[in-house]
Enzyme design. Structure first.
Site, PDB file in Angstrom:
ATOM      1  NE  ARG A   1       3.364-110.254  47.625  1.00 60.09           N
ATOM      2  CZ  ARG A   1       4.137-109.523  48.422  1.00 60.09           C
ATOM      3  NH1 ARG A   1       5.213-108.951  47.955  1.00 60.09           N
ATOM      4  NH2 ARG A   1       3.818-109.362  49.695  1.00 60.09           N
TER       5      ARG A   1
ATOM      6  CB  ILE B   1       3.540-118.146  52.674  1.00 53.69           C
ATOM      7  CG1 ILE B   1       3.465-118.741  54.094  1.00 53.69           C
ATOM      8  CG2 ILE B   1       2.675-116.896  52.534  1.00 53.69           C
ATOM      9  CD1 ILE B   1       2.099-118.975  54.669  1.00 53.69           C
TER      10      ILE B   1
ATOM     11  NE  ARG C   1      10.206-102.674  48.933  1.00 55.14           N
ATOM     12  CZ  ARG C   1       9.900-103.973  48.923  1.00 55.14           C
ATOM     13  NH1 ARG C   1      10.538-104.790  48.145  1.00 55.14           N
ATOM     14  NH2 ARG C   1       8.930-104.434  49.668  1.00 55.14           N
TER      15      ARG C   1
ATOM     16  CG  ASP D   1       7.996-111.982  55.854  1.00 56.47           C
ATOM     17  OD1 ASP D   1       7.742-112.480  54.745  1.00 56.47           O
ATOM     18  OD2 ASP D   1       7.278-111.131  56.391  1.00 56.47           O
TER      19      ASP D   1
ATOM     20  CG  ASP E   1      -8.333-113.882  45.784  1.00 52.26           C
ATOM     21  OD1 ASP E   1      -7.104-113.730  45.912  1.00 52.26           O
ATOM     22  OD2 ASP E   1      -8.946-114.849  46.271  1.00 52.26           O
ATOM     23  CD  GLN E   2      -9.877-114.782  49.897  1.00 50.04           C
ATOM     24  OE1 GLN E   2     -10.684-114.843  50.815  1.00 50.04           O
ATOM     25  NE2 GLN E   2     -10.105-115.344  48.717  1.00 50.04           N
TER      26      GLN E   2
ATOM     27  CB  CYS F   1       9.315-108.888  47.405  1.00 50.12           C
ATOM     28  SG  CYS F   1      10.527-107.988  48.355  1.00 50.12           S
TER      29      CYS F   1
ATOM     30  NE  ARG G   1       1.257-107.379  47.262  1.00 51.19           N
ATOM     31  CZ  ARG G   1       0.714-107.543  46.058  1.00 51.19           C
ATOM     32  NH1 ARG G   1       1.284-107.027  44.995  1.00 51.19           N
ATOM     33  NH2 ARG G   1      -0.389-108.203  45.921  1.00 51.19           N
TER      34      ARG G   1
ATOM     35  CE  LYS H   1       8.900-105.090  54.836  1.00 50.10           C
ATOM     36  NZ  LYS H   1       7.701-105.259  54.070  1.00 50.10           N
ATOM     37  CG  ASN H   2       5.514-106.618  56.848  1.00 47.40           C
ATOM     38  OD1 ASN H   2       5.879-105.746  56.045  1.00 47.40           O
ATOM     39  ND2 ASN H   2       5.838-107.896  56.710  1.00 47.40           N
TER      40      ASN H   2
HETATM   41  N1  EPU Z   1      -3.485-114.610  49.220  1.00 47.57           N
HETATM   42  C1  EPU Z   1      -4.527-114.890  48.359  1.00 47.57           C
HETATM   43  N2  EPU Z   1      -5.450-113.912  48.139  1.00 47.57           N
HETATM   44  C2  EPU Z   1      -5.382-112.684  48.740  1.00 47.57           C
HETATM   45  C3  EPU Z   1      -4.321-112.414  49.609  1.00 47.57           C
HETATM   46  C4  EPU Z   1      -3.380-113.395  49.838  1.00 47.57           C
HETATM   47  O1  EPU Z   1      -4.626-115.969  47.808  1.00 47.57           O
HETATM   48  O2  EPU Z   1      -6.260-111.861  48.493  1.00 47.57           O
HETATM   49  C5  EPU Z   1      -2.484-115.657  49.500  1.00 47.57           C
HETATM   50  C6  EPU Z   1      -1.091-115.257  49.033  1.00 47.57           C
HETATM   51  O3  EPU Z   1      -0.890-115.604  47.687  1.00 47.57           O
HETATM   52  C7  EPU Z   1      -0.205-116.010  50.001  1.00 47.57           C
HETATM   53  C8  EPU Z   1      -1.029-116.064  51.281  1.00 47.57           C
HETATM   54  O4  EPU Z   1      -2.374-115.789  50.898  1.00 47.57           O
HETATM   55  O5  EPU Z   1      -0.010-117.313  49.545  1.00 47.57           O
HETATM   56  C9  EPU Z   1      -0.604-115.076  52.347  1.00 47.57           C
HETATM   57  O6  EPU Z   1      -0.558-113.766  51.805  1.00 47.57           O
HETATM   58  P1  EPU Z   1      -0.760-112.475  52.710  1.00 47.57           P
HETATM   59  O7  EPU Z   1      -1.946-111.742  52.198  1.00 47.57           O
HETATM   60  O8  EPU Z   1      -0.729-112.865  54.146  1.00 47.57           O
HETATM   61  O9  EPU Z   1       0.524-111.637  52.349  1.00 47.57           O
HETATM   62  P2  EPU Z   1       0.639-110.071  52.183  1.00 47.57           P
HETATM   63  O10 EPU Z   1      -0.322-109.394  53.084  1.00 47.57           O
HETATM   64  O11 EPU Z   1       0.637-109.696  50.752  1.00 47.57           O
HETATM   65  C10 EPU Z   1       2.319-109.723  54.128  1.00 47.57           C
HETATM   66  C11 EPU Z   1       3.693-109.161  54.261  1.00 47.57           C
HETATM   67  C12 EPU Z   1       4.697-110.119  53.639  1.00 47.57           C
HETATM   68  C13 EPU Z   1       4.582-111.472  54.305  1.00 47.57           C
HETATM   69  C14 EPU Z   1       3.151-111.996  54.226  1.00 47.57           C
HETATM   70  C15 EPU Z   1       2.931-113.270  54.995  1.00 47.57           C
HETATM   71  C16 EPU Z   1       3.262-106.799  54.175  1.00 47.57           C
HETATM   72  C17 EPU Z   1       3.365-105.544  53.422  1.00 47.57           C
HETATM   73  N3  EPU Z   1       3.744-107.886  53.572  1.00 47.57           N
HETATM   74  O12 EPU Z   1       2.094-109.841  52.723  1.00 47.57           O
HETATM   75  O13 EPU Z   1       5.959-109.574  53.946  1.00 47.57           O
HETATM   76  O14 EPU Z   1       5.430-112.395  53.645  1.00 47.57           O
HETATM   77  O15 EPU Z   1       2.259-110.991  54.777  1.00 47.57           O
HETATM   78  O16 EPU Z   1       3.271-113.121  56.328  1.00 47.57           O
HETATM   79  O17 EPU Z   1       2.786-106.835  55.301  1.00 47.57           O
HETATM   80  C18 EPU Z   1       8.223-109.095  53.643  1.00 47.57           C
HETATM   81  O18 EPU Z   1       8.157-108.343  54.623  1.00 47.57           O
HETATM   82  O19 EPU Z   1       9.312-109.437  53.118  1.00 47.57           O
HETATM   83  C19 EPU Z   1       6.994-109.614  53.062  1.00 47.57           C
HETATM   84  C20 EPU Z   1       6.929-110.116  51.838  1.00 47.57           C
END
Ligand code: EPU
Length: 420
Positions: free
Chosen positions: A123, A329, A399, A307, A126-127, A118, A94, A22-23
């Site tokens: 979430r 996380i 989803r 996850d 900023d990065q 979710c 997302r 999925k991701n």
């Molecule tokens: N974070 C920041 N700033 C940012 C981005 C992230 O502070 O700009 C923090 C987040 O708050 C979190 C950490 O960095 O504490 C990691 O977040 P990440 O950006 O890696 O998460 P994501 O890209 O939003 C994806 C997956 C998630 C999975 C996370 C971590 C997708 C669509 N989602 O989310 O998957 O938990 O990486 O591996 O790829 C799921 O599949 O159930 C799911 C939630």
């Protein structure tokens, strides 16, 4: 509205074929936008709501999308002329934020509705924004829309991520594919899906080097072309079936997996007393003894994936002794614990820590899926519990898990989908 009704207590036995990741897929679909023209064929896509949602979004941008099968799609991008992705579908998921990177690279500007997803904690993005700004974009957020624009296209930059972020790593990678010069991402995420997206981009003619390490370099190119691609297997879906096999004291062979991607879950299952045998692209999980409690801390790859924390927490509820789970996380990823408690689990949650005291058995109850993986955790609980479990709010599960009840039925589970 639908619910899953599960009669628990049956050991899962047999073979299950794992779908596409999925991701990875939710980033690859928005990445097709980067090609100037032509037709993609993307295979091994998961048959899930998030992919249907992305197909609708691509159509709304002007693409032609044809489903070749449940797991393959043809996308013609010739008609994509719009840099704005503002439809309702964008707000539902997302990964729609990947359109920011793709559209910005293609048009030098992008407008994308704020993404949903979710409810597992704050979430921030900023990065992602920091990366786009370093490449010369001006980013603003107005009325729920993220707007990014450049005067004369993006320029390569050196970006050090403050946190290891899958989303920011991929989004910056997407944006940098067509930037002038070289972009370096330091402290990059190393997840298998990051590597898969880099491989996909390289199949389109991009020059992405170092994906899978914490330094990724993207050498900007002028043109990207459509390609054929097959998505890697889903590490998290596989891990969920591994947990379900162990929880039910079953014997399951997972097919179409990359065992290397499963090492962190395999290690934890072995520690609990589960048997795991790795083949080339298969994993057999079987269990015939009482499980032992363990400690888990979720971390970016190659650490234990957040996850899988929720399905694993279900396993801990029926393991001997005390298990401690540290969720590093997502601060809001223990909501499913209140539902597990309805089924007799003994769990104390304090901030990012859950302390789970193993019980002899769980008992069936009506529970509600709080989020995607939390929903999967409740289904695992239902499979092992005495009596009948009803899982409502399964829109979250749909989803991200393809054909869940069919795959489980194939393993002998008594599970059915019922309209409410
Ligand atoms: N974070 C920041 N700033 C940012 C981005 C992230 O502070 O700009 C923090 C987040 O708050 C979190 C950490 O960095 O504490 C990691 O977040 P990440 O950006 O890696 O998460 P994501 O890209 O939003 C994806 C997956 C998630 C999975 C996370 C971590 C997708 C669509 N989602 O989310 O998957 O938990 O990486 O591996 O790829 C799921 O599949 O159930 C799911 C939630």
């Amino acid at each position: 509205m639908e619910k899953l009704v599960i009669e628990g207590g049956i050991p899962l036995k047999g073979e299950v074929v794992i779908g596409g990741a999925k991701n990875a897929a939710v980033a690859i679909m928005p990445a097709v936008v980067l090609a100037d023209e032509g037709e993609f064929i993307i295979e091994n896509l998961p048959f899930i709501e998030d992919i249907k949602c992305l197909e609708d979004i691509l159509i709304s941008l002007g693409a032609k999308v044809e489903n070749l099968s449940d797991s393959a799609v043809k996308v013609n991008v010739d008609g994509i002329k719009d840099y704005r992705a503002l439809s309702e579908a964008v707000k539902k998921m997302r990964a729609s934020y990947y359109l920011l990177g793709s559209l910005l690279a293609k048009f030098g500007r992008a407008e994308v509705a704020f993404p949903g997803g979710c409810p597992i904690g704050v979430r921030p993005i900023d990065q992602h924004i920091k990366g786009f700004e370093a490449m010369g974009a001006k980013v603003t957020i107005e009325h729920g829309i993220i707007k990014a624009e450049t005067q004369d296209g993006l320029k390569g930059a050196h970006i050090y991520l403050d946190v290891v972020s899958v989303g920011a790593t991929i989004n910056i990678m997407l944006a940098a594919t067509k930037a002038k010069g070289v972009t370096t991402i330091e402290n990059a995420a190393k997840e298998p899906h990051v590597v898969d997206v880099a491989n996909f981009l390289n199949s389109m003619g991009a020059k992405v080097k170092g994906a899978g390490t914490d330094v990724i370099k993207i050498y900007g190119v002028d043109k990207l072309t459509a390609c054929n691609y097959s998505v890697i297997p889903d590490q998290i879906e596989a891990g969920t079936y591994m947990v379900a096999a162990a929880a039910t004291q079953g014997d399951v062979v997972l097919k179409n997996v990359i065992p290397k991607h499963l090492e962190s879950i395999t290690a934890k299952l072995l520690e609990m007393g589960v048997n795991v045998e790795e083949g080339e692209d298969t994993v057999r999980v079987y269990c015939d003894r009482k499980l032992k409690g363990i400690n888990i801390k979720t971390l970016p790859y190659p650490g234990f994936p957040t996850d899988l924390q929720q399905p694993m927490s279900t396993l801990c509820t029926i393991a001997e002794g005390v298990s401690i789970i540290n969720e590093s996380i997502w601060e809001g990823r223990f909501k499913h614990c209140d539902e597990l408690k309805r089924m007799g689990a003994k769990i104390k949650v304090e901030g990012r820590i859950a302390v789970i005291e193993g019980v002899q058995k769980l008992s069936g109850a009506e529970v509600s899926a709080t989020d995607l993986r939390g929903g999967a955790a409740l289904v695992v609980a239902g499979l092992v519990a005495d009596g009948v479990t009803e899982v409502t709010n399964i829109i979250h599960i749909d989803r991200g898990y393809e054909k869940l009840e069919y795959k489980l039925q194939g393993l002998g589970a008594k599970i059915k989908r019922v309209k409410i």
